[in-house]
Design a protein around this motif. Structure first.
Motif, PDB file in Angstrom:
ATOM      1  N   ASN A 242       2.218  -4.105   4.029  1.00 34.94           N
ATOM      2  CA  ASN A 242       2.810  -3.371   5.145  1.00 34.94           C
ATOM      3  C   ASN A 242       1.964  -2.188   5.574  1.00 34.94           C
ATOM      4  N   VAL A 243       1.389  -1.490   4.623  1.00 38.91           N
ATOM      5  CA  VAL A 243       0.506  -0.354   4.899  1.00 38.91           C
ATOM      6  C   VAL A 243      -0.849  -0.721   4.317  1.00 38.91           C
ATOM      7  N   ARG A 244      -1.802  -0.956   5.178  1.00 41.47           N
ATOM      8  CA  ARG A 244      -3.107  -1.440   4.706  1.00 41.47           C
ATOM      9  C   ARG A 244      -3.984  -0.348   4.113  1.00 41.47           C
ATOM     10  N   GLN A 245      -3.729   0.918   4.441  1.00 35.00           N
ATOM     11  CA  GLN A 245      -4.516   1.985   3.826  1.00 35.00           C
ATOM     12  C   GLN A 245      -4.346   1.875   2.314  1.00 35.00           C
ATOM     13  N   PHE A 246      -5.474   1.824   1.585  1.00 29.30           N
ATOM     14  CA  PHE A 246      -5.378   1.620   0.136  1.00 29.30           C
ATOM     15  C   PHE A 246      -4.568   2.736  -0.506  1.00 29.30           C
ATOM     16  N   HIS A 247      -3.605   2.327  -1.314  1.00 28.70           N
ATOM     17  CA  HIS A 247      -2.816   3.241  -2.127  1.00 28.70           C
ATOM     18  C   HIS A 247      -2.353   2.465  -3.349  1.00 28.70           C
TER      19      HIS A 247
ATOM     20  N   PRO B 248      -6.530   7.394  -2.255  1.00 29.31           N
ATOM     21  CA  PRO B 248      -7.880   7.948  -2.154  1.00 29.31           C
ATOM     22  C   PRO B 248      -8.077   8.594  -0.783  1.00 29.31           C
ATOM     23  N   GLN B 249      -8.627   9.796  -0.788  1.00 28.60           N
ATOM     24  CA  GLN B 249      -8.828  10.531   0.458  1.00 28.60           C
ATOM     25  C   GLN B 249     -10.124  10.085   1.131  1.00 28.60           C
ATOM     26  N   ARG B 250     -10.129   8.824   1.519  1.00 27.16           N
ATOM     27  CA  ARG B 250     -11.259   8.205   2.200  1.00 27.16           C
ATOM     28  C   ARG B 250     -10.702   7.374   3.355  1.00 27.16           C
ATOM     29  N   ASP B 251     -11.220   7.555   4.541  1.00 23.62           N
ATOM     30  CA  ASP B 251     -10.773   6.748   5.676  1.00 23.62           C
ATOM     31  C   ASP B 251     -11.380   5.348   5.605  1.00 23.62           C
TER      32      ASP B 251
ATOM     33  N   PHE C  80     -12.384  -2.629  -3.660  1.00 24.88           N
ATOM     34  CA  PHE C  80     -13.826  -2.887  -3.600  1.00 24.88           C
ATOM     35  C   PHE C  80     -14.477  -2.282  -2.364  1.00 24.88           C
ATOM     36  N   ASP C  81     -13.685  -1.710  -1.451  1.00 23.34           N
ATOM     37  CA  ASP C  81     -14.241  -0.972  -0.315  1.00 23.34           C
ATOM     38  C   ASP C  81     -14.761   0.402  -0.745  1.00 23.34           C
ATOM     39  N   MET C  82     -14.349   0.846  -1.930  1.00 23.71           N
ATOM     40  CA  MET C  82     -14.756   2.152  -2.425  1.00 23.71           C
ATOM     41  C   MET C  82     -16.101   2.048  -3.145  1.00 23.71           C
ATOM     42  N   THR C  83     -16.800   3.153  -3.198  1.00 20.12           N
ATOM     43  CA  THR C  83     -18.039   3.195  -3.965  1.00 20.12           C
ATOM     44  C   THR C  83     -17.712   3.024  -5.451  1.00 20.12           C
TER      45      THR C  83
ATOM     46  N   ILE D 103       4.977   1.579 -17.655  1.00 21.60           N
ATOM     47  CA  ILE D 103       4.405   1.930 -16.359  1.00 21.60           C
ATOM     48  C   ILE D 103       3.965   0.646 -15.668  1.00 21.60           C
ATOM     49  N   ASN D 104       4.393   0.463 -14.428  1.00 22.06           N
ATOM     50  CA  ASN D 104       3.948  -0.660 -13.594  1.00 22.06           C
ATOM     51  C   ASN D 104       2.991  -0.124 -12.536  1.00 22.06           C
ATOM     52  N   PHE D 105       1.974  -0.933 -12.231  1.00 22.84           N
ATOM     53  CA  PHE D 105       0.991  -0.582 -11.210  1.00 22.84           C
ATOM     54  C   PHE D 105       0.992  -1.657 -10.134  1.00 22.84           C
ATOM     55  N   GLY D 106       0.768  -1.260  -8.905  1.00 20.14           N
ATOM     56  CA  GLY D 106       0.677  -2.236  -7.822  1.00 20.14           C
ATOM     57  C   GLY D 106      -0.120  -1.692  -6.655  1.00 20.14           C
TER      58      GLY D 106
END
Length: 134
Positions: A87-92, A40-43, A49-52, A79-82
């Motif tokens: 290691n990288v806290r920015q949501f992806h 998500p292109q949100r800083d 749940f941090d997203m609107t 398809i697997n989702f995770g």
């Protein structure tokens, strides 16, 4: 979205496929699996749940279309989702195509040896098929 900054590790490990309404759709540089991430292109977002609520809905929609396109373009079985973020806290959100007999099947993709970078021609071909399926 003008002030959005992609985490350097995500930039290093993946290639931009396309910018969707909310997310960057990126291909992980490991040819052992068809492996996408949606960012998500949100800083400042570390958890879903941090997203609107609207962004959460858009993420769900974009995840569905990306996963369907990957399944169509790669022929994967499952398809697997995770969304680990250890290691990288920015949501992806990881979207990984799996097939019986692939490297590490049926276990997870994480911790399965070293990445095998995409050959540029194979990567371009896969991205073209993926974009066509989108």
């Amino acid at each position: 979205m003008a002030d959005f900054t992609l985490h350097p590790q995500l930039e290093h490990d993946s290639r931009l496929v396309i910018k969707l309404g909310l997310c960057q759709l990126r291909l992980i540089d490991d040819s052992r699996w068809p492996w996408l991430i949606l960012v998500p292109q949100r800083d400042g977002i570390t958890e879903i749940f941090d997203m609107t609520p609207l962004d959460q809905t858009m993420l769900t929609f974009e995840t569905g279309i990306a996963a369907k396109a990957m399944k169509e373009s790669s022929g994967c079985l499952k398809i697997n989702f995770g969304a680990l973020g250890n290691n990288v806290r920015q949501f992806h959100l990881h979207v990984v195509g799996r097939s019986e007999g692939d490297h590490g099947w049926p276990g997870p993709v994480w911790g399965q040896g070293a990445a095998v970078p995409w050959h540029p021609d194979a990567r371009a071909t896969f991205i073209d098929r993926l974009l066509e399926a989108l």
